[in-house]
Design a protein around this motif. Structure first.
Motif, PDB file in Angstrom:
ATOM      1  N   GLN A   1       0.821  -1.216   0.000  1.00 16.76           N
ATOM      2  CA  GLN A   1       0.000   0.000   0.000  1.00 16.76           C
ATOM      3  C   GLN A   1       0.851   1.262   0.000  1.00 16.76           C
ATOM      4  OE1 GLN A   1      -2.329  -0.985   3.436  1.00 16.76           O
ATOM      5  NE2 GLN A   1      -3.987  -1.897   2.236  1.00 16.76           N
TER       6      GLN A   1
ATOM      7  N   PHE B   1       2.990   0.643  -4.010  1.00 17.95           N
ATOM      8  CA  PHE B   1       2.312   0.429  -5.278  1.00 17.95           C
ATOM      9  C   PHE B   1       1.736   1.711  -5.878  1.00 17.95           C
ATOM     10  CE2 PHE B   1      -1.354  -1.159  -7.846  1.00 17.95           C
ATOM     11  CZ  PHE B   1      -0.607  -1.821  -8.816  1.00 17.95           C
ATOM     12  N   PRO B   2       1.123   2.617  -5.103  1.00 17.18           N
ATOM     13  CA  PRO B   2       0.592   3.845  -5.718  1.00 17.18           C
ATOM     14  C   PRO B   2       1.655   4.659  -6.452  1.00 17.18           C
ATOM     15  CG  PRO B   2      -0.338   3.562  -3.531  1.00 17.18           C
ATOM     16  CD  PRO B   2       0.741   2.525  -3.677  1.00 17.18           C
TER      17      PRO B   2
ATOM     18  N   VAL C   1       2.094   3.049  -9.821  1.00 20.28           N
ATOM     19  CA  VAL C   1       0.962   3.382 -10.693  1.00 20.28           C
ATOM     20  C   VAL C   1       1.139   4.785 -11.263  1.00 20.28           C
ATOM     21  CG1 VAL C   1      -1.535   3.753 -10.780  1.00 20.28           C
ATOM     22  CG2 VAL C   1      -0.597   1.829  -9.471  1.00 20.28           C
TER      23      VAL C   1
ATOM     24  N   ILE D   1      -4.223  -3.246 -12.403  1.00 20.79           N
ATOM     25  CA  ILE D   1      -3.951  -2.298 -11.312  1.00 20.79           C
ATOM     26  C   ILE D   1      -5.131  -2.232 -10.361  1.00 20.79           C
ATOM     27  CG2 ILE D   1      -3.674   0.165 -10.795  1.00 20.79           C
ATOM     28  CD1 ILE D   1      -1.976   0.361 -13.378  1.00 20.79           C
ATOM     29  N   ARG D   2      -6.331  -2.094 -10.896  1.00 24.30           N
ATOM     30  CA  ARG D   2      -7.520  -2.014 -10.047  1.00 24.30           C
ATOM     31  C   ARG D   2      -7.761  -3.328  -9.302  1.00 24.30           C
ATOM     32  NH1 ARG D   2      -6.658   2.752  -9.634  1.00 24.30           N
ATOM     33  NH2 ARG D   2      -7.418   4.236 -11.194  1.00 24.30           N
ATOM     34  N   GLU D   3      -7.424  -4.444  -9.928  1.00 23.63           N
ATOM     35  CA  GLU D   3      -7.610  -5.720  -9.236  1.00 23.63           C
ATOM     36  C   GLU D   3      -6.582  -5.900  -8.124  1.00 23.63           C
ATOM     37  OE1 GLU D   3      -8.281  -9.198 -11.499  1.00 23.63           O
ATOM     38  OE2 GLU D   3     -10.051  -8.360 -12.495  1.00 23.63           O
ATOM     39  N   VAL D   4      -5.377  -5.376  -8.294  1.00 27.98           N
ATOM     40  CA  VAL D   4      -4.415  -5.374  -7.194  1.00 27.98           C
ATOM     41  C   VAL D   4      -5.002  -4.633  -5.992  1.00 27.98           C
ATOM     42  CG1 VAL D   4      -2.212  -4.395  -6.422  1.00 27.98           C
ATOM     43  CG2 VAL D   4      -2.328  -5.681  -8.563  1.00 27.98           C
ATOM     44  N   GLU D   5      -5.606  -3.490  -6.253  1.00 33.56           N
ATOM     45  CA  GLU D   5      -6.214  -2.723  -5.163  1.00 33.56           C
ATOM     46  C   GLU D   5      -7.340  -3.504  -4.495  1.00 33.56           C
ATOM     47  OE1 GLU D   5      -5.304   1.546  -7.444  1.00 33.56           O
ATOM     48  OE2 GLU D   5      -7.339   0.709  -7.387  1.00 33.56           O
ATOM     49  N   GLN D   6      -8.158  -4.200  -5.304  1.00 38.61           N
ATOM     50  CA  GLN D   6      -9.228  -5.016  -4.737  1.00 38.61           C
ATOM     51  C   GLN D   6      -8.675  -6.200  -3.950  1.00 38.61           C
ATOM     52  OE1 GLN D   6     -12.607  -4.285  -4.801  1.00 38.61           O
ATOM     53  NE2 GLN D   6     -11.813  -2.347  -5.596  1.00 38.61           N
TER      54      GLN D   6
ATOM     55  N   LEU E   1      -5.890  -6.304  -2.243  1.00 40.36           N
ATOM     56  CA  LEU E   1      -5.424  -5.799  -0.943  1.00 40.36           C
ATOM     57  C   LEU E   1      -6.590  -5.608   0.012  1.00 40.36           C
ATOM     58  CD1 LEU E   1      -2.802  -3.175  -2.194  1.00 40.36           C
ATOM     59  CD2 LEU E   1      -2.354  -5.489  -1.344  1.00 40.36           C
ATOM     60  N   ALA E   2      -7.689  -5.045  -0.497  1.00 41.45           N
ATOM     61  CA  ALA E   2      -8.861  -4.840   0.352  1.00 41.45           C
ATOM     62  C   ALA E   2      -9.484  -6.169   0.769  1.00 41.45           C
ATOM     63  CB  ALA E   2      -9.894  -3.977  -0.387  1.00 41.45           C
TER      64      ALA E   2
END
Length: 504
Positions: free
Chosen positions: A323, A326-327, A330, A405-410, A412-413
């Motif tokens: 967290q 990674f941003p 991106v 990228i969006r799935e990486v964020e999902q 993590l959540a």
């Protein structure tokens, strides 16, 4: 087309098949389902064969805008069946594979060339008649392309570096690709044959090795199929542990793919940093479950091992690290103009093709197809977790990167939710019963894995595994048309189809 419920009513239902129905139909109904695929009223999820006393072909159909699935079966006493590919092109390779393996002939098929049989086998139709192979076979006939100043570029099956085998035949005009034709099957290893007669435990190990980078997803899909066949429900803690493993597997692969795509666009720094993050995920998986890939940790009835005592701490440390870092990666990807020049508007998959081929995973979601087995089919424990399925419409390499990228964020959540809600209790139950049929799914990082299994006397009588790559490889041929040859590695990596998972 009649609704799938009407088809179930018309056919002879197989009562032992769960959780969705399987019905035996006649040739007219089989053609009607094929016509429904062609009209877009239903989606073909897979098509496979069956030999011996139960000689038949089967296809799994998903009703449009619903989560209703039916497996339609057609008996083939004459070892032939009406071609689905004649009406619905995504079925063509499945039919060619059925003919290679079983000798069941698709009548009226637009393409009768062999698929998995590359001429190396000692017998023809190894899962069917097993007749001796001829001493000499004609050369494989690649599809022609007409036009002035065209030339062909053969690539593979042996590639530079450590990569699985596959042949790509480019027809180009100068640097522009006019046609790409794939020839796969070099990684065929006979898993269907090895599974026939195997114990459930051995078959689970074989399923986990169908495509090593998706070993957890295959394990879950196979477990879902066996549990459905026997009417067994795994404990809630096992369901959460499976989801945790699946999200770690998804996270590691997406991070690796993002870096590898950038590396193919000559932006090596992203590759290096994403590789570091991927390595941290694999180390966390090892800390939690004693294996970097978590192979053989999922089994029918539950999981083979509980999370280690220090696993929660390792996961929290991993989440915090990614967290933070990674941003910035991106932002680096999004603000590098030379990188965007390579990925934007390159390798476009049209939305209509994504829908027609039921494109799974990032390939479909980058082109507007919002299918995710965790949501659409809703297996546990995802029905208790909060997450979204990212969808874009551009369909290019850049869109496939952003989906990842969006799935990486999902991921993590989801991992944070899973460890916060992890229930106590047992991690496995004993399997009861010896016979039945089941259909199982799991969402791998590439898309949905499908498993169909028939159990008899406590062993596997027949098992069909369908990797998402079966529905993605043909779209790569469409995506590269009109692009330059030098962009093929970039397009190919943005798909990252599995050779091993395809060449079962």
């Amino acid at each position: 087309m009649a609704a799938l419920a009407d088809i179930v009513a018309q056919g002879r239902r197989v009562e032992a098949h769960r959780p969705w129905p399987r019905v035996i139909v006649n040739a007219d109904t089989w053609r009607a389902v094929a016509a429904a695929f062609a009209a877009g009223d239903a989606t073909m999820l897979s098509l496979w064969g069956d030999a011996g006393a139960s000689c038949a072909v089967h296809m799994a159909a998903l009703e449009r805008d619903a989560d209703t699935i039916v497996v339609v079966s057609l008996e083939c006493p004459e070892e032939a069946f009406p071609s689905v590919g004649a009406l619905h092109p995504p079925a063509i390779r499945f039919e060619r594979a059925i003919y290679s393996l079983y000798g069941l002939q698709p009548l009226g098929a637009p393409d009768a060339r062999p698929w998995l049989d590359l001429g190396f086998w000692d017998v023809q139709y190894p899962l069917g008649a097993r007749i001796p192979a001829p001493a000499e076979r004609p050369d494989y006939a690649f599809l022609p392309a007409e036009g002035e100043s065209l030339h062909q570029i053969p690539v593979g099956p042996v590639h530079a570096g450590i990569i699985e085998p596959g042949h790509f035949r480019f027809t180009a005009s100068g640097e522009t690709v006019v046609r790409l034709e794939e020839r796969l099957g070099y990684a065929h290893k006979g898993i269907k044959s090895l599974m026939a007669g195997a114990t459930v435990e051995r078959a689970a190990r074989l399923a986990a090795r169908a495509s090593g980078d998706s070993t957890v997803a295959y394990g879950i899909a196979f477990a879902h199929a066996v549990e459905a066949a026997l009417g067994v429900a795994p404990p809630r803690r096992a369901q959460y542990l499976r989801a945790l493993m699946a999200e770690l597997e998804r996270l590691a692969n997406h991070l690796g793919d993002i870096g590898a795509i950038c590396n193919d666009a000559s932006f090596a720094i992203m590759h290096a940093h994403c590789g570091i993050l991927r390595e941290l995920v694999l180390r966390a998986a090892d800390a939690c479950f004693g294996h970097r890939l978590m192979m053989d940790k999922v089994m029918p009835g539950g999981v083979a091992a509980d999370m280690r005592p220090d696993g929660i701490a390792a996961l929290k440390n991993l989440l915090g690290h990614i967290q933070r870092r990674f941003p910035r990666l991106v932002e680096l990807y999004d603000n590098t103009a030379s990188l965007q020049d390579r990925t934007v508007a390159t390798g476009i998959v049209r939305s209509d093709l994504a829908r027609q081929f039921a494109a799974p995973g990032h390939v479909g979601r980058a082109s507007g197809r919002a299918f995710d087995a965790r949501k659409t089919l809703g297996y546990a424990p995802y029905d208790e977790l909060d997450f979204t399925v990212p969808v874009l419409t551009a369909g290019d390499v850049n869109a496939r990167v952003w989906i990842r990228i969006r799935e990486v964020e999902q991921c993590l959540a989801l991992i944070a939710q899973i460890i916060a809600r992890m229930p106590d209790g047992p991690i496995a139950v004993m399997l009861e019963g010896e016979a039945g049929e089941g259909l199982g799914f799991a969402e791998a990082f590439r898309g949905d894995v499908l498993v169909s299994v028939r159990l008899d006397a406590g062993c596997v009588a027949r098992c069909h595994l369908r990797d998402p790559s079966w529905l993605q490889w043909p779209l790569l041929e469409a995506a590269i048309e009109g692009n330059i040859v030098a962009d093929f590695p970039l397009c190919n990596k943005s798909f990252n189809c599995s050779y091993s998972g395809h060449d079962l």
